[in-house]
Design a protein around this motif. Structure first.
Motif, short mmCIF file in Angstrom:
data_model
loop_
_atom_site.label_atom_id
_atom_site.label_comp_id
_atom_site.label_asym_id
_atom_site.label_seq_id
_atom_site.Cartn_x
_atom_site.Cartn_y
_atom_site.Cartn_z
N ARG A 128 -27.96 -9.38 -31.22
CA ARG A 128 -27.43 -8.66 -32.37
C ARG A 128 -28.20 -8.91 -33.65
N THR A 129 -29.04 -9.93 -33.70
CA THR A 129 -29.83 -10.21 -34.90
C THR A 129 -31.16 -9.47 -34.84
N ASP A 130 -31.95 -9.59 -35.90
CA ASP A 130 -33.27 -8.98 -35.89
C ASP A 130 -34.14 -9.63 -34.83
N TRP A 131 -34.05 -10.96 -34.71
CA TRP A 131 -34.80 -11.66 -33.66
C TRP A 131 -34.34 -11.22 -32.28
N GLY A 132 -33.03 -11.22 -32.06
CA GLY A 132 -32.47 -10.66 -30.83
C GLY A 132 -32.57 -11.53 -29.60
N GLY A 133 -33.21 -12.70 -29.72
CA GLY A 133 -33.37 -13.55 -28.54
C GLY A 133 -34.72 -13.37 -27.89
N TYR A 134 -35.09 -14.32 -27.07
CA TYR A 134 -36.36 -14.26 -26.33
C TYR A 134 -36.05 -13.73 -24.94
N TYR A 135 -36.43 -12.48 -24.67
CA TYR A 135 -36.00 -11.83 -23.43
C TYR A 135 -37.14 -11.16 -22.68
N GLY A 136 -38.38 -11.33 -23.11
CA GLY A 136 -39.45 -10.73 -22.36
C GLY A 136 -40.76 -10.72 -23.11
N ASN A 137 -41.81 -10.41 -22.40
CA ASN A 137 -43.14 -10.31 -22.98
C ASN A 137 -43.76 -8.97 -22.59
N ASP A 138 -42.89 -7.98 -22.36
CA ASP A 138 -43.35 -6.71 -21.82
C ASP A 138 -43.38 -5.62 -22.89
N HIS A 139 -43.86 -5.96 -24.07
CA HIS A 139 -44.04 -4.97 -25.13
C HIS A 139 -45.47 -4.44 -25.09
N ASP A 140 -45.66 -3.28 -25.75
CA ASP A 140 -47.00 -2.71 -25.89
C ASP A 140 -47.64 -2.46 -24.52
N GLN A 141 -46.98 -1.64 -23.71
CA GLN A 141 -47.43 -1.38 -22.34
C GLN A 141 -47.80 0.09 -22.15
N GLN A 142 -48.83 0.33 -21.35
CA GLN A 142 -49.08 1.68 -20.83
C GLN A 142 -48.20 1.84 -19.59
N TYR A 143 -47.52 2.97 -19.48
CA TYR A 143 -46.56 3.11 -18.39
C TYR A 143 -46.33 4.57 -18.04
N VAL A 144 -45.73 4.77 -16.88
CA VAL A 144 -45.17 6.05 -16.45
C VAL A 144 -43.76 5.74 -15.96
N GLY A 202 -29.67 -17.55 -21.00
CA GLY A 202 -28.58 -16.67 -21.39
C GLY A 202 -28.57 -16.42 -22.88
N ILE A 203 -28.17 -15.22 -23.30
CA ILE A 203 -28.08 -14.85 -24.71
C ILE A 203 -26.68 -14.34 -24.98
N LEU A 204 -26.06 -14.85 -26.04
CA LEU A 204 -24.78 -14.35 -26.52
C LEU A 204 -24.97 -13.88 -27.95
N GLY A 205 -24.69 -12.61 -28.20
CA GLY A 205 -24.81 -12.04 -29.52
C GLY A 205 -23.47 -11.53 -30.02
N SER A 226 -33.26 -26.27 -23.56
CA SER A 226 -33.71 -25.72 -24.83
C SER A 226 -32.63 -24.78 -25.36
N TRP A 227 -32.55 -24.63 -26.69
CA TRP A 227 -31.56 -23.74 -27.27
C TRP A 227 -32.00 -23.28 -28.65
N ARG A 228 -31.42 -22.20 -29.09
CA ARG A 228 -31.70 -21.68 -30.42
C ARG A 228 -30.51 -20.85 -30.88
N VAL A 229 -30.15 -20.98 -32.16
CA VAL A 229 -29.09 -20.17 -32.75
C VAL A 229 -29.65 -19.52 -34.00
N LYS A 283 -24.89 -12.94 -35.19
CA LYS A 283 -25.36 -14.23 -34.70
C LYS A 283 -25.79 -14.07 -33.25
N ASP A 284 -26.89 -14.76 -32.88
CA ASP A 284 -27.35 -14.84 -31.50
C ASP A 284 -27.54 -16.30 -31.11
N ILE A 285 -27.11 -16.65 -29.91
CA ILE A 285 -27.30 -17.98 -29.37
C ILE A 285 -27.99 -17.84 -28.02
#
Length: 358
Positions: A153-169, A289-292, A314-317, A305-307
């Motif tokens: 729910r935040t701008d950061w949104g959690g760490y959920y992948g590294n699959d940005h900026d992809q060529q795809y079909v 796991g991410i809770l927003g 490891s953890w981050r809020v 808030k995102d946790i």
């Protein structure tokens, strides 16, 4: 000469003169009909018809100023200025095969006045996609990341992948309140992450004891990554699942989520699992796991808030407050704290953003 003859002669002379003047008269052309720009409401707000066509166009963008702060335990604090300019153009029209559409974004970023081309310096990038019906081609955030609605729910949104900026079909299927997609994605980086001239594949043993191809060295030139997902809307709630296969290291990522928006409150709950820390879809060997949570406390102020927690402890809020000062102008204040191998040693961050959107 009598009076009658004089009158007849004068009338004839006037007729000749009038005829000559009429032959030389300039006749003004009828004005061309003017075609005004028409609003196109078939695809949402902001679209208008391109004059002379049935194609609808939308132009938008944003300007952003940010001041960022970050500090880890036993290290110096880092302060950064960041500015961004973005413009994007979207075009759509109907066809017997479904909507024909295209989207283009041009974005420029500047970090601390660093020279263009320098590490962490100014960046200018393009993203784009186009399609017809459910079929799409492009280079942007991976279809699965967009399909799941990104992170928390935040701008950061959690760490959920590294699959940005992809060529795809990709192909997306929608039916009633359900939708599903499948995609193939180019897994090469800067032209290669495989050894096309090598006759001997290189392998290593991962933490699960499985023999896998060495990432960045092996892989198959002709084989893309594959991802798929399904989700459904049930009143105020959405439930979905995603799976991504990184063929270079023969590794899977699975994501499941539940999202709800009930009145002024909203929540997102997401679980993620990957069996290799080098998996392109989620760089982690294990579960996270991410809770927003979010609440619209007034018509113009939203708090969120995102946790996030990883199974290596490891953890981050992170929390923020967003104020819509006026239509198209907002202020965002965001801060975070985290600890552990996936985050760093007692890391604190802060960000103040001013943004003009249109």
């Amino acid at each position: 000469m009598n009076i009658k003859s004089l009158l007849l002669g004068s009338a004839a002379a006037l007729a000749v003169v009038s005829g000559a003047q009429a032959a030389d008269a300039v006749v003004a052309a009828e004005p061309e009909p003017m075609e005004y720009v028409r609003v196109c409401d078939a695809y949402g707000t902001g679209f208008f018809y391109i004059p002379g066509t049935e194609t609808c166009l939308k132009v938008g963008g944003l300007l952003r100023f940010e001041k960022n702060y970050a500090k880890a335990d036993n290290s110096a604090a880092a302060y950064e200025w960041h500015t961004r300019a973005r413009i994007q153009i979207e075009a759509k029209n109907d066809s017997e095969w479904g909507t024909v559409y295209s989207w283009i974004r041009l974005q420029g970023d500047s970090y601390n006045n660093t020279a263009d081309g320098a590490a962490g310096g100014n960046q200018t990038r393009w993203w784009y996609y186009f399609g017809i019906g459910g079929l799409e081609f492009g280079r942007f955030d991976a279809p699965g990341t967009r399909f799941q609605g990104y992170g928390g729910r935040t701008d950061w949104g959690g760490y959920y992948g590294n699959d940005h900026d992809q060529q795809y079909v990709s192909y997306t299927f929608n039916y009633d309140n359900f939708s599903a997609f499948v995609a193939i994605e180019n897994d090469l980086y800067n032209g290669g992450n495989y050894a096309p001239n090598s006759q001997v594949d290189l392998y290593e043993i991962n933490s699960k004891g499985k023999t896998v191809a060495v990432y960045g060295v092996n892989g198959r030139e002709y084989m893309p990554n594959v991802s798929a997902g399904v989700k459904g809307a049930f009143g105020d709630y959405e439930v979905g699942a995603f799976v991504g296969y990184d063929e270079s290291i023969e590794s899977f990522n699975v994501r499941k989520w539940v999202r709800g928006d009930i009145g002024m409150f909203g929540f997102t709950l997401m679980g993620l699992y990957s069996d290799d820390a080098r998996n392109e879809y989620f760089n982690y060997d294990g579960f996270s796991g991410i809770l927003g949570l979010s609440a619209k406390v007034t018509d113009t102020v939203t708090v969120a808030k995102d946790i996030q927690w990883w199974d290596d402890d490891s953890w981050r809020v992170i929390g923020n407050v967003n104020w819509e000062v006026a239509s198209g102008f907002s202020v965002l204040l965001e801060a975070s704290y985290g600890d552990g191998k996936q985050v760093g040693d007692k890391v604190k961050t802060g960000m103040l953003r001013f943004q003009r959107s249109f």
